[in-house]
Design a protein around this motif. Structure first.
Motif, PDB file in Angstrom:
ATOM      1  N   ALA A  97      50.024 -32.013 -35.956  1.00 20.97           N
ATOM      2  CA  ALA A  97      49.362 -31.897 -34.659  1.00 20.97           C
ATOM      3  C   ALA A  97      50.364 -31.994 -33.511  1.00 20.97           C
ATOM      4  O   ALA A  97      50.236 -31.283 -32.526  1.00 20.97           O
ATOM      5  CB  ALA A  97      48.297 -32.970 -34.519  1.00 20.97           C
ATOM      6  N   VAL A 101      50.328 -29.359 -30.619  1.00 13.79           N
ATOM      7  CA  VAL A 101      49.656 -29.856 -29.415  1.00 13.79           C
ATOM      8  C   VAL A 101      50.431 -31.052 -28.880  1.00 13.79           C
ATOM      9  O   VAL A 101      50.673 -32.002 -29.599  1.00 13.79           O
ATOM     10  CB  VAL A 101      48.201 -30.291 -29.761  1.00 13.79           C
ATOM     11  CG1 VAL A 101      47.485 -30.785 -28.524  1.00 13.79           C
ATOM     12  CG2 VAL A 101      47.446 -29.156 -30.409  1.00 13.79           C
ATOM     13  N   ASP A 105      47.816 -32.368 -24.006  1.00 10.29           N
ATOM     14  CA  ASP A 105      46.869 -31.288 -24.273  1.00 10.29           C
ATOM     15  C   ASP A 105      45.583 -31.829 -24.877  1.00 10.29           C
ATOM     16  O   ASP A 105      45.551 -32.911 -25.460  1.00 10.29           O
ATOM     17  CB  ASP A 105      47.480 -30.258 -25.228  1.00 10.29           C
ATOM     18  CG  ASP A 105      48.553 -29.422 -24.547  1.00 10.29           C
ATOM     19  OD1 ASP A 105      48.626 -29.458 -23.314  1.00 10.29           O
ATOM     20  OD2 ASP A 105      49.307 -28.749 -25.264  1.00 10.29           O
ATOM     21  N   LEU A 106      44.546 -31.030 -24.759  1.00 11.82           N
ATOM     22  CA  LEU A 106      43.226 -31.384 -25.281  1.00 11.82           C
ATOM     23  C   LEU A 106      42.812 -30.336 -26.292  1.00 11.82           C
ATOM     24  O   LEU A 106      43.017 -29.144 -26.075  1.00 11.82           O
ATOM     25  CB  LEU A 106      42.216 -31.425 -24.125  1.00 11.82           C
ATOM     26  CG  LEU A 106      40.755 -31.612 -24.462  1.00 11.82           C
ATOM     27  CD1 LEU A 106      40.540 -33.013 -25.023  1.00 11.82           C
ATOM     28  CD2 LEU A 106      39.913 -31.407 -23.221  1.00 11.82           C
ATOM     29  N   GLU A 107      42.241 -30.768 -27.408  1.00  8.23           N
ATOM     30  CA  GLU A 107      41.774 -29.846 -28.429  1.00  8.23           C
ATOM     31  C   GLU A 107      40.318 -30.169 -28.737  1.00  8.23           C
ATOM     32  O   GLU A 107      39.987 -31.288 -29.090  1.00  8.23           O
ATOM     33  CB  GLU A 107      42.625 -29.981 -29.688  1.00  8.23           C
ATOM     34  CG  GLU A 107      42.270 -28.988 -30.764  1.00  8.23           C
ATOM     35  CD  GLU A 107      43.225 -29.046 -31.940  1.00  8.23           C
ATOM     36  OE1 GLU A 107      44.381 -28.625 -31.787  1.00  8.23           O
ATOM     37  OE2 GLU A 107      42.811 -29.534 -33.000  1.00  8.23           O
ATOM     38  N   ILE A 108      39.432 -29.173 -28.571  1.00  4.14           N
ATOM     39  CA  ILE A 108      38.004 -29.335 -28.823  1.00  4.14           C
ATOM     40  C   ILE A 108      37.626 -28.406 -29.965  1.00  4.14           C
ATOM     41  O   ILE A 108      37.920 -27.213 -29.917  1.00  4.14           O
ATOM     42  CB  ILE A 108      37.179 -28.992 -27.570  1.00  4.14           C
ATOM     43  CG1 ILE A 108      37.591 -29.901 -26.413  1.00  4.14           C
ATOM     44  CG2 ILE A 108      35.685 -29.119 -27.857  1.00  4.14           C
ATOM     45  CD1 ILE A 108      37.011 -29.497 -25.084  1.00  4.14           C
ATOM     46  N   VAL A 109      36.973 -28.952 -30.996  1.00  3.06           N
ATOM     47  CA  VAL A 109      36.566 -28.163 -32.159  1.00  3.06           C
ATOM     48  C   VAL A 109      35.048 -28.077 -32.181  1.00  3.06           C
ATOM     49  O   VAL A 109      34.358 -29.097 -32.199  1.00  3.06           O
ATOM     50  CB  VAL A 109      37.082 -28.799 -33.473  1.00  3.06           C
ATOM     51  CG1 VAL A 109      36.645 -27.985 -34.665  1.00  3.06           C
ATOM     52  CG2 VAL A 109      38.586 -28.950 -33.434  1.00  3.06           C
ATOM     53  N   VAL A 114      38.185 -23.468 -32.154  1.00  4.01           N
ATOM     54  CA  VAL A 114      39.051 -24.498 -31.587  1.00  4.01           C
ATOM     55  C   VAL A 114      39.405 -24.089 -30.161  1.00  4.01           C
ATOM     56  O   VAL A 114      39.876 -22.977 -29.918  1.00  4.01           O
ATOM     57  CB  VAL A 114      40.347 -24.670 -32.409  1.00  4.01           C
ATOM     58  CG1 VAL A 114      41.253 -25.704 -31.766  1.00  4.01           C
ATOM     59  CG2 VAL A 114      40.020 -25.046 -33.841  1.00  4.01           C
ATOM     60  N   ILE A 115      39.164 -24.983 -29.221  1.00  2.00           N
ATOM     61  CA  ILE A 115      39.517 -24.742 -27.821  1.00  2.00           C
ATOM     62  C   ILE A 115      40.658 -25.690 -27.478  1.00  2.00           C
ATOM     63  O   ILE A 115      40.532 -26.902 -27.626  1.00  2.00           O
ATOM     64  CB  ILE A 115      38.310 -25.016 -26.888  1.00  2.00           C
ATOM     65  CG1 ILE A 115      37.138 -24.113 -27.248  1.00  2.00           C
ATOM     66  CG2 ILE A 115      38.717 -24.835 -25.430  1.00  2.00           C
ATOM     67  CD1 ILE A 115      35.859 -24.460 -26.526  1.00  2.00           C
ATOM     68  N   ARG A 116      41.769 -25.127 -27.030  1.00  2.67           N
ATOM     69  CA  ARG A 116      42.920 -25.935 -26.617  1.00  2.67           C
ATOM     70  C   ARG A 116      43.129 -25.762 -25.120  1.00  2.67           C
ATOM     71  O   ARG A 116      43.098 -24.639 -24.614  1.00  2.67           O
ATOM     72  CB  ARG A 116      44.169 -25.501 -27.368  1.00  2.67           C
ATOM     73  CG  ARG A 116      44.142 -25.877 -28.822  1.00  2.67           C
ATOM     74  CD  ARG A 116      45.500 -25.677 -29.485  1.00  2.67           C
ATOM     75  NE  ARG A 116      45.426 -26.044 -30.875  1.00  2.67           N
ATOM     76  CZ  ARG A 116      45.205 -25.173 -31.866  1.00  2.67           C
ATOM     77  NH1 ARG A 116      45.060 -23.902 -31.605  1.00  2.67           N
ATOM     78  NH2 ARG A 116      45.143 -25.596 -33.111  1.00  2.67           N
TER      79      ARG A 116
END
Length: 138
Positions: A97, A101, A105-109, A114-116
């Protein structure tokens, strides 16, 4: 039932017309009311749009929502089971990771999506991306 009074002759009623049929009021079951109110609570949906779609008023939907909160109206299980918010998953695999990232940074699943986003991501852009991902996942 509607009534039409024709009083054109000197103040007395000369003709009485009774119109039978539906009063224009809709009779909805509790399940229908709960489903419509729940639909109005979904992210990105406005009460006015839901009211127009179902031929009711905003105030009626607000009343149904209040009844749901008080427990007087029960949302069907099929609707209650729908996710309202994206699930937050924390992954401890730091070796892989950290390469992809950075800490800021932000990671949304959401499902397979996956939204980064970087630290300076615009909140409205992020909101639109999450809505689009939810729509694509359902």
């Amino acid at each position: 039932m509607g009534v039409h009074l024709d009083g054109s002759r000197g103040g007395g009623v000369s003709r009485l017309e009774v119109i039978e049929g539906p009063s224009g009021r809709r009779r909805r079951t509790k399940a229908e009311r709960a489903r419509i109110a729940a639909e109005s609570m979904m992210p990105g949906v406005t009460v006015a749009d839901v009211a127009r779609k179902h031929g009711t008023t905003r105030w009626q939907i607000y009343d149904w929502r209040k009844r749901i909160r008080k427990g007087n109206l029960v949302v069907p299980k099929s609707i209650a089971a729908l996710p309202i918010f994206a699930e937050l998953v924390v992954d401890d695999r730091t070796a892989e990771a950290s390469a992809a990232v950075t800490r800021s940074d932000l990671e949304i699943v959401i499902g397979d999506i996956v939204i980064r986003a970087g630290a300076g991501a615009d909140e409205e852009q992020l909101r639109r991306a999450i809505r689009a991902a939810r729509a694509a996942a359902s």
